[in-house]
Design an enzyme around this catalytic site. Structure first.
Site, PDB file in Angstrom:
ATOM      1  N   SER A  53     -10.637 -43.642 -77.595  1.00 49.55           N
ATOM      2  CA  SER A  53      -9.734 -43.366 -78.706  1.00 49.55           C
ATOM      3  C   SER A  53     -10.452 -43.531 -80.054  1.00 49.55           C
ATOM      4  O   SER A  53     -11.437 -42.849 -80.313  1.00 49.55           O
ATOM      5  CB  SER A  53      -8.502 -44.265 -78.595  1.00 49.55           C
ATOM      6  OG  SER A  53      -7.502 -43.879 -79.493  1.00 49.55           O
ATOM      7  N   ASP A 106      -2.582 -37.951 -70.834  1.00 49.05           N
ATOM      8  CA  ASP A 106      -2.830 -38.454 -72.184  1.00 49.05           C
ATOM      9  C   ASP A 106      -2.142 -37.547 -73.193  1.00 49.05           C
ATOM     10  O   ASP A 106      -2.580 -36.417 -73.432  1.00 49.05           O
ATOM     11  CB  ASP A 106      -4.336 -38.505 -72.461  1.00 49.05           C
ATOM     12  CG  ASP A 106      -4.665 -39.184 -73.786  1.00 49.05           C
ATOM     13  OD1 ASP A 106      -3.745 -39.363 -74.609  1.00 49.05           O
ATOM     14  OD2 ASP A 106      -5.837 -39.532 -73.991  1.00 49.05           O
ATOM     15  N   HIS A 126      -3.649 -42.468 -71.818  1.00 47.02           N
ATOM     16  CA  HIS A 126      -4.552 -42.806 -72.922  1.00 47.02           C
ATOM     17  C   HIS A 126      -5.116 -44.190 -72.633  1.00 47.02           C
ATOM     18  O   HIS A 126      -4.567 -45.219 -73.057  1.00 47.02           O
ATOM     19  CB  HIS A 126      -3.778 -42.784 -74.235  1.00 47.02           C
ATOM     20  CG  HIS A 126      -4.647 -42.831 -75.440  1.00 47.02           C
ATOM     21  ND1 HIS A 126      -5.487 -41.800 -75.798  1.00 47.02           N
ATOM     22  CD2 HIS A 126      -4.829 -43.801 -76.381  1.00 47.02           C
ATOM     23  CE1 HIS A 126      -6.129 -42.117 -76.906  1.00 47.02           C
ATOM     24  NE2 HIS A 126      -5.756 -43.332 -77.275  1.00 47.02           N
TER      25      HIS A 126
END
Length: 367
Positions: free
Chosen positions: A56, A158, A192
């Site tokens: 991320s 995600d 995620h």
């Protein structure tokens, strides 16, 4: 970073709201863990064999760090991240007033580099920006990227960083000259999160600690892609997780936590030449927010034991300008956040350089 529409809206609002929070206060929210910190050790590591990965915001920073130091970094693992300079807007460059520029960058970060409401990232334009920075000496020459090995991952579930964003990162590397044989793009299970073979939350979740058991060893996949075939991991970590002081590497306003962690196998203490891999946590994934999960449960340490690797786990602090403890990929530390002299990139490289310094000689035996 949850998957619902309301949370995606919340994320966009949070990024834009950073500017207002900055004007209100600069106090840190996160307390440092109550562990006595040491100095980051000098190990005689192989500087020119450095690599980096991240999830991320850590993935965006991994790309920034890799591109900036392309002549010494050999590869990167990008998990749920996008291309270099993705969030930088024309407004921020033409009118470099921080309050305005960072607000515009934050909007683009949320709506083009996470979701694609404003369109997909333009890899060609971002490569041109990188070339401009290289031409001005702010980052290493881009042809150095041609020797890199790059791993990219997008989880099927995600919805925080959409798949077209990761695909734009792939196009950036292709334009930068990374050969097809050196570039892998994996579309696999998970939300995620950083993916593990076992350990962490259930597969598909996108919530703290953002480490998910999807029967896939992502640490091995990343390190193996960058460095080549790896020896089997140790059954459990046998080296030392060293908590070290980050303050000596960070300038004012850099956003680093007081302490970071480095994992050092016993062999790297006694024999110089180990390689350094920098592993960057994502938003809401620092030690202060989720404990040691990203550091100890992702599988990096066990692979380090048997493959002559030192794993550096730098840490970002939560603060008024950065409440979720994200790495700076939209300019909250200042609008010059992409080059070697950017606060966080500079701090990371100083840490790597410290690990590469020759270790002190052992004192002579006293009769």
């Amino acid at each position: 970073m949850l998957a619902s529409r309301s949370d995606k809206t919340r994320m966009a609002t949070m990024l834009v709201g950073l500017t207002l929070a900055a004007a209100a206060s600069a106090a840190l929210f996160a307390a440092s863990p109550a562990v006595a910190a040491e100095k980051l050790p000098k190990l005689g590591a192989a500087l020119s064999q450095t690599s980096v990965s991240g999830l991320s915001s850590g993935a965006f920073m991994a790309s920034q760090f890799e591109v900036a130091h392309a002549e010494n970094v050999v590869g990167a693992g990008i998990v749920a991240g996008g291309p270099f300079a993705c969030a930088e807007t024309a407004t921020a460059r033409l009118f470099p007033y921080w309050l305005t520029g960072v607000a515009q960058n934050a909007i683009q970060a949320a709506q083009q580099c996470m979701q694609t409401t404003l369109g997909e990232p333009d890899a060609a334009k971002l490569f041109a920006r990188a070339k401009e920075l290289a031409d001005h000496g702010e980052i290493d020459p881009l042809p150095a990227l041609a020797k890199h090995n790059v791993y990219l991952y997008s989880g099927d579930e995600d919805s925080t960083v959409s798949r077209p964003v990761v695909e734009a990162a792939k196009r950036f590397y292709e334009l930068a000259g990374v050969p097809e044989a050196n570039l892998t793009y994996v579309r696999g299970s998970g939300g995620h999160a950083f993916i593990t073979e076992e350990g962490g939350a259930a597969c598909g979740l996108s919530e703290p600690p953002f480490v998910s058991d999807c029967d896939y060893d992502q640490a091995r996949a990343i390190l193996g892609w960058i460095y080549g075939p790896l020896k089997p991991a140790s059954a459990k970590a046998q080296g030392a997780f060293i908590v070290f002081e980050q303050g000596e590497f960070a300038g004012d306003g850099g956003g680093l936590a007081d302490e970071g962690v480095v994992y050092v196998p016993a062999s790297c203490r006694t024999e110089p030449g180990c390689r350094v891999h920098v592993a960057l946590h994502g938003c809401q994934q620092s030690r202060a927010l989720v404990g040691e999960t990203f550091i100890e449960k992702t599988g990096y340490a066990e692979l380090a034991d048997t493959n002559r690797l030192v794993i550096l786990f730098p840490q970002i602090a939560s603060s008024a300008v950065n409440p979720q403890g994200c790495w700076d990929w939209w300019g909250y530390t200042g609008l010059d956040y992409l080059g070697k002299d950017a606060p966080q990139i500079s701090a990371l490289w100083k840490m790597v350089e410290r690990l590469a310094e020759a270790p002190p000689e052992a004192p002579a035996n006293q009769e």
